[in-house]
Design a protein around this motif. Structure first.
Motif, PDB file in Angstrom:
ATOM      1  N   ALA A   1      35.626  42.805  43.398  1.00 36.29           N
ATOM      2  CA  ALA A   1      36.317  42.078  42.321  1.00 36.29           C
ATOM      3  C   ALA A   1      37.640  42.763  41.989  1.00 36.29           C
ATOM      4  O   ALA A   1      38.655  42.114  41.740  1.00 36.29           O
TER       5      ALA A   1
ATOM      6  N   LEU B   1      41.408  41.284  42.090  1.00 39.99           N
ATOM      7  CA  LEU B   1      42.401  41.413  41.011  1.00 39.99           C
ATOM      8  C   LEU B   1      43.676  42.061  41.525  1.00 39.99           C
ATOM      9  O   LEU B   1      44.787  41.709  41.110  1.00 39.99           O
TER      10      LEU B   1
ATOM     11  N   VAL C   1      50.043  36.456  40.545  1.00 39.63           N
ATOM     12  CA  VAL C   1      49.266  35.442  39.831  1.00 39.63           C
ATOM     13  C   VAL C   1      48.831  35.984  38.475  1.00 39.63           C
ATOM     14  O   VAL C   1      48.797  35.270  37.479  1.00 39.63           O
ATOM     15  N   LEU C   2      48.453  37.274  38.468  1.00 37.60           N
ATOM     16  CA  LEU C   2      48.028  37.915  37.232  1.00 37.60           C
ATOM     17  C   LEU C   2      48.880  39.141  36.970  1.00 37.60           C
ATOM     18  O   LEU C   2      49.514  39.678  37.886  1.00 37.60           O
ATOM     19  N   GLY C   3      48.863  39.590  35.707  1.00 39.44           N
ATOM     20  CA  GLY C   3      49.529  40.835  35.381  1.00 39.44           C
ATOM     21  C   GLY C   3      48.643  42.026  35.703  1.00 39.44           C
ATOM     22  O   GLY C   3      47.534  41.894  36.210  1.00 39.44           O
TER      23      GLY C   3
ATOM     24  N   GLU D   1      47.229  44.021  33.657  1.00 40.99           N
ATOM     25  CA  GLU D   1      46.180  44.327  32.674  1.00 40.99           C
ATOM     26  C   GLU D   1      44.784  44.116  33.246  1.00 40.99           C
ATOM     27  O   GLU D   1      43.879  44.943  33.069  1.00 40.99           O
ATOM     28  N   ALA D   2      44.587  42.979  33.938  1.00 47.01           N
ATOM     29  CA  ALA D   2      43.259  42.688  34.489  1.00 47.01           C
ATOM     30  C   ALA D   2      42.873  43.742  35.519  1.00 47.01           C
ATOM     31  O   ALA D   2      41.708  44.148  35.608  1.00 47.01           O
TER      32      ALA D   2
ATOM     33  N   PHE E   1      41.795  46.887  33.778  1.00 48.19           N
ATOM     34  CA  PHE E   1      40.440  46.688  33.230  1.00 48.19           C
ATOM     35  C   PHE E   1      39.402  46.790  34.344  1.00 48.19           C
ATOM     36  O   PHE E   1      38.351  47.429  34.187  1.00 48.19           O
TER      37      PHE E   1
ATOM     38  N   VAL F   1      35.955  49.314  35.080  1.00 43.93           N
ATOM     39  CA  VAL F   1      34.614  48.851  35.457  1.00 43.93           C
ATOM     40  C   VAL F   1      34.170  49.550  36.746  1.00 43.93           C
ATOM     41  O   VAL F   1      33.026  49.995  36.861  1.00 43.93           O
TER      42      VAL F   1
END
Lengths: 306, 262
Positions: A176, A180, A188-190, A192-193, A196, A200
């Motif tokens: 995962a 990310l 597509v995403l910054g 931050e994800a 995070f 995990v």
């Protein structure tokens, strides 16, 4: 064909070689993205209408990636054929077919990304499938290894279910996190994800490594894999922070800077090794649990004459 | 599976979904189809006004990046002197080069015919020339390759169709047209990642690009109220409202501020 296998060093070494070549292919793919060379060759499957265009600028990375991909494709065909013809374990024969299917799909995704100008969804899928393919080849190398053909010390039944769950969750968390990362690289995403996700992954790896250390001290293979998992984790954290920092420093550069390329490429390729280690750990845990028919007791290796 | 583990996975998935949706919401929408035909109201040259001025830069001019062309020997061979990036070029008189100035509002529903004269974008010395340019919708943009090496011309628009076409040395010119307004379309060469250009596409001819003296002039505007925007690739956009009287020449000044200029 019985389900009993014997250790065949030639097959194992070949599977290892395919794994190494696949890792180099991942590295080549990361170089393409980091050098913004994904569309340096506007056509596919030929390159500028030829099998071999002038290897300059971004063409070097993009066409180089295609050449390595074609080689890995051929190597994978041979591996799948070899397994299909000679491997008694049906699940491993099927794993060889899965690897073949994945590499063909990867090739098609690579072509689609070029012909449709790098749509984010396809680029991310191409990146993630690469990791899955690498893990599949690593799994084949593991299943053909001498270690796999030695008797394994069973895990205590009290700890087996929990360790299986932890191993699977760790591998899933790492994958995962790679997804990310691909979403971040393809804008597509910054970040931050991805940060995070790193937390995990850290929690998962520390948890599974602690459980193995406490409850599987006698399992040297599990211990060794857990150690490598932690090493790759530390390396990835350092590379991740370095990649973020160097991208910040070079955000106004006119072209991809060598240091940015180097660190981001290392971060991607060591991420693949982290995933591979977590997948290996999962296989080893399941085998030590001995609960599934897919992992019957192997034929012991022949004893050497004194 | 324990409840905490399930909760962790669900929270992670929700986080990803929310972040993806936010990114989706931020993505600009592509307008479908060309603009509807507008009424043609000829501009009386006897009343036409002019906007002129300059774009000032305040602050410390950033150091220009030296371009490394060693990945392409043909490009290295062309240049005897170092070549520098054109992202921020501050002229000697503290004005800013490569700023795209255009009429953003005020022309109403006037339509203007696309000029027959094409605009030209050349790939020379492994750089795009010009770095910033303007065209009208459906005006031809002729792309040339004056270099002894292969380029690929890759406009990355939002409102128009994306293209990625290779141009070997000596290739015939490519002809692009853009049917929809867009300020501005980045153009890049994926073979040579330092090559960048920006093309502004407008429905009218009232635009200019600042040059070595940072000045601009936009002529032939009918009297009225206008919003004039100045766009720069690094410093973004800033606009001014003004009113033009018959045959007036109005002088305005835009200011972009860099580091240390506050």
């Amino acid at each position: 064909m019985t389900n009993q296998s014997t250790y065949r060093p030639g097959l194992h070494r070949y599977a290892l070689a395919v794994g190494v070549c696949t890792w180099l292919l991942l590295l080549a793919g990361a170089l393409v993205t980091s050098n913004d060379a994904g569309l340096a060759v506007p056509d596919w499957p030929l390159s500028y209408g030829k099998l071999m265009p002038p290897m300059v600028g971004g063409i070097l990375y993009e066409h180089g990636h295609r050449l390595i991909a074609a080689s890995v494709g051929l190597l994978t065909i041979l591996l799948a054929l070899w397994l299909w013809q000679t491997e008694p374990r049906r699940w491993l024969r099927r794993l060889g077919l899965l690897a073949l299917g994945l590499v063909i799909l990867q090739g098609l995704l690579g072509g689609i990304t070029v012909l449709f100008f790098l749509p984010s969804a396809i680029s991310v899928a191409h990146a993630c499938l690469a990791q899955l393919f690498f893990s599949t080849v690593v799994s084949i190398a593991l299943a053909t290894s001498p270690t796999w053909h030695r008797p394994v010390l069973p895990l205590e039944s009290a700890i087996s279910p929990r360790l299986r769950r932890l191993a699977v969750l760790t591998a899933a968390a790492v994958f995962a996190q790679l997804v990310l990362g691909a979403l971040l690289r393809h804008k597509v995403l910054g970040v931050e994800a991805h940060v995070f996700g790193a937390l995990v992954v850290v929690a998962a790896i520390l948890r599974v490594a602690a459980t193995i250390r406490r409850h599987a001290a006698a399992h040297t293979a599990l211990q060794a894999t857990a150690i490598w998992l932690r090493r790759f984790l530390v390396l990835q954290l350092i590379l991740g922070v370095a990649a973020y920092w160097v991208r910040l420093l070079t955000r106004d550069a006119s072209q991809p800077e060598p240091v940015t390329v180097l660190i981001t490429v290392l971060h991607v390729t060591f991420g693949a090794l982290l995933l591979a280690a977590s997948v290996v750990l999962t296989w080893q845990v399941y085998r030590a649990c001995g609960r599934t028919h897919a992992f019957p007791a192997p034929t012991p290796l022949p004893q050497r004459a004194a | 599976m324990k409840r905490t583990q399930v909760l962790t996975i669900v929270l992670l998935a929700l986080f990803v979904v929310v972040a993806a949706c936010k990114k989706e919401a931020e993505a600009p929408k592509v307008e479908e189809g060309p603009a509807p035909a507008a009424t043609t109201a000829a501009i009386d040259p006897a009343t036409a006004a002019t906007v002129t001025g300059k774009v000032v830069f305040k602050g410390t001019p950033p150091r220009r990046n030296r371009i490394r062309m060693d990945a392409e020997p043909n490009c290295v061979a062309i240049h005897k002197q170092p070549i520098y990036g054109e992202e921020v070029v501050v002229n000697d008189n503290n004005t800013l080069r490569y700023v795209f100035i255009y009429v953003k509002e005020g022309l109403g529903d006037r339509s203007f015919p696309s000029p027959a004269q094409p605009a030209v974008l050349d790939q020379k010395g492994c750089m795009y020339i010009p770095h910033v340019a303007g065209v009208m919708v459906n005006q031809e943009l002729h792309v040339l390759n004056s270099d002894p090496t292969t380029h690929n011309i890759h406009p990355v628009p939002v409102n128009n169709r994306e293209k990625n076409v290779s141009m070997p040395p000596g290739a015939e010119k490519l002809v692009f047209t853009f049917p929809r307004e867009e300020v501005l379309i980045p153009v890049k060469c994926n073979v040579h990642p330092w090559m960048k250009s920006y093309i502004g596409v407008l429905r009218h001819p009232f635009f200019a690009v600042t040059g070595a003296d940072g000045s601009f002039t936009i002529k032939g505007l009918p009297p009225g109220e206008y919003v004039i925007e100045a766009w720069h690739e690094k410093y973004g956009a800033t606009e001014q409202k003004l009113t033009l009287a018959t045959k007036e020449t109005k002088t305005i000044e835009f200011t972009f501020t860099g580091a240390g200029g506050d």
